[in-house]
Write a protein that holds these residues in place. Sequence first.
Motif, PDB file in Angstrom:
ATOM      1  N   LEU A 114      48.403  63.157  87.852  1.00 35.52           N
ATOM      2  CA  LEU A 114      47.180  62.540  87.342  1.00 35.52           C
ATOM      3  C   LEU A 114      46.132  63.574  86.942  1.00 35.52           C
ATOM      4  N   ARG A 115      46.022  64.638  87.724  1.00 36.72           N
ATOM      5  CA  ARG A 115      45.030  65.673  87.434  1.00 36.72           C
ATOM      6  C   ARG A 115      45.593  66.772  86.528  1.00 36.72           C
ATOM      7  N   GLY A 116      46.711  67.358  86.943  1.00 36.48           N
ATOM      8  CA  GLY A 116      47.257  68.487  86.210  1.00 36.48           C
ATOM      9  C   GLY A 116      47.845  68.122  84.862  1.00 36.48           C
ATOM     10  N   VAL A 117      48.522  66.975  84.791  1.00 38.02           N
ATOM     11  CA  VAL A 117      49.178  66.574  83.545  1.00 38.02           C
ATOM     12  C   VAL A 117      48.261  65.713  82.681  1.00 38.02           C
ATOM     13  N   GLU A 118      47.715  64.654  83.258  1.00 38.41           N
ATOM     14  CA  GLU A 118      46.905  63.721  82.470  1.00 38.41           C
ATOM     15  C   GLU A 118      45.446  64.147  82.346  1.00 38.41           C
ATOM     16  N   GLY A 119      45.013  65.050  83.210  1.00 31.80           N
ATOM     17  CA  GLY A 119      43.647  65.555  83.109  1.00 31.80           C
ATOM     18  C   GLY A 119      42.579  64.576  83.549  1.00 31.80           C
ATOM     19  N   GLN A 120      42.930  63.624  84.405  1.00 28.70           N
ATOM     20  CA  GLN A 120      41.936  62.670  84.886  1.00 28.70           C
ATOM     21  C   GLN A 120      40.974  63.354  85.855  1.00 28.70           C
ATOM     22  N   SER A 121      39.756  62.856  85.903  1.00 31.12           N
ATOM     23  CA  SER A 121      38.764  63.414  86.823  1.00 31.12           C
ATOM     24  C   SER A 121      39.074  62.952  88.244  1.00 31.12           C
ATOM     25  N   TYR A 122      38.515  63.657  89.212  1.00 30.82           N
ATOM     26  CA  TYR A 122      38.756  63.278  90.604  1.00 30.82           C
ATOM     27  C   TYR A 122      38.125  61.926  90.926  1.00 30.82           C
ATOM     28  N   LYS A 123      37.044  61.590  90.255  1.00 32.44           N
ATOM     29  CA  LYS A 123      36.437  60.271  90.459  1.00 32.44           C
ATOM     30  C   LYS A 123      37.372  59.173  89.965  1.00 32.44           C
ATOM     31  N   GLU A 124      37.999  59.405  88.817  1.00 24.92           N
ATOM     32  CA  GLU A 124      38.952  58.428  88.285  1.00 24.92           C
ATOM     33  C   GLU A 124      40.163  58.304  89.198  1.00 24.92           C
ATOM     34  N   ILE A 125      40.626  59.438  89.698  1.00 21.73           N
ATOM     35  CA  ILE A 125      41.794  59.426  90.578  1.00 21.73           C
ATOM     36  C   ILE A 125      41.469  58.732  91.893  1.00 21.73           C
ATOM     37  N   ALA A 126      40.239  58.918  92.376  1.00 20.20           N
ATOM     38  CA  ALA A 126      39.826  58.281  93.626  1.00 20.20           C
ATOM     39  C   ALA A 126      39.881  56.763  93.509  1.00 20.20           C
ATOM     40  N   VAL A 127      39.572  56.243  92.330  1.00 19.42           N
ATOM     41  CA  VAL A 127      39.647  54.799  92.108  1.00 19.42           C
ATOM     42  C   VAL A 127      41.095  54.324  92.208  1.00 19.42           C
ATOM     43  N   LEU A 128      42.016  55.139  91.704  1.00 19.57           N
ATOM     44  CA  LEU A 128      43.434  54.774  91.700  1.00 19.57           C
ATOM     45  C   LEU A 128      44.094  54.957  93.061  1.00 19.57           C
ATOM     46  N   GLY A 140      42.358  56.083  96.022  1.00 21.90           N
ATOM     47  CA  GLY A 140      41.486  56.012  97.181  1.00 21.90           C
ATOM     48  C   GLY A 140      41.154  57.411  97.675  1.00 21.90           C
ATOM     49  N   GLY A 141      40.179  57.518  98.537  1.00 20.54           N
ATOM     50  CA  GLY A 141      39.813  58.814  99.084  1.00 20.54           C
ATOM     51  C   GLY A 141      38.574  59.393  98.427  1.00 20.54           C
ATOM     52  N   ASP A 142      38.107  60.491  98.995  1.00 19.95           N
ATOM     53  CA  ASP A 142      36.914  61.170  98.503  1.00 19.95           C
ATOM     54  C   ASP A 142      37.292  62.161  97.403  1.00 19.95           C
ATOM     55  N   PRO A 143      36.589  62.167  96.270  1.00 17.29           N
ATOM     56  CA  PRO A 143      36.914  63.090  95.179  1.00 17.29           C
ATOM     57  C   PRO A 143      36.972  64.554  95.606  1.00 17.29           C
ATOM     58  N   LYS A 144      36.059  64.963  96.479  1.00 20.41           N
ATOM     59  CA  LYS A 144      36.055  66.357  96.922  1.00 20.41           C
ATOM     60  C   LYS A 144      37.303  66.684  97.734  1.00 20.41           C
ATOM     61  N   GLN A 145      37.719  65.753  98.567  1.00 20.50           N
ATOM     62  CA  GLN A 145      38.925  65.979  99.358  1.00 20.50           C
ATOM     63  C   GLN A 145      40.164  65.962  98.473  1.00 20.50           C
TER      64      GLN A 145
END
Length: 216
Positions: free
Chosen positions: A168-182, A184-189
Amino acid sequence: MEPDIPGDDTEQLTTYHVRRAREGDVPSLEWVVNRFAPILLANARYRLGKNLSKIYDPEDIVNDVWAVALPKLADLPARNNRYTPVVMKYLSTTLVYRINNLVEKHIKGKPKNIGESAASDTEAGGPLDNLAAGATGVFTVTMRRDTRDEILSALNGLEERDRELILLRGVEGQSYKEIAVLLGGDPKQLAVTYQRAIHKLRELLPGSIFQDFESD
């Protein structure tokens, strides 16, 4: 002939081959496909899930993505003199669009044949057009190489959450906030977890595509 680039500077090597491939150089085209195809295949499998992967072959979808992407390669601008994030973003966006389209057709009961619209998405006239027309053979050979198995094995060795973060991050380039929605969890973690996972992959496969990923 490979350029005179330090062995640990994989990003510069990737940029070199992308530039050559943009000009229609076949060896560089094969290098680029071999570089990106395995991680793209992993992303296709993830996005399809187990059920749809039984209906639609992930490798066919990856071939379809390349058929669309190749003629567009020459139009992609470098970002800070880097091509990896630009090419990866374009490939992953095209792949997600393709799979979402397949899912929509599947839900409506109108399955779409893989590759049926690939030709219509390309434009003639560029140096890559002739390469794209006969590209399937190149992709098939590339996808059978040891690189594919190494990349997939390394990803499968990660915890499921770590693997999802890489895709999600390395390949698709989604932000940590977007990934957190998918996920769960804290973006910083999530950022810390991603950094740990990418470091592990780089140690396991030095010089691989993971070396080119963002380290944030």
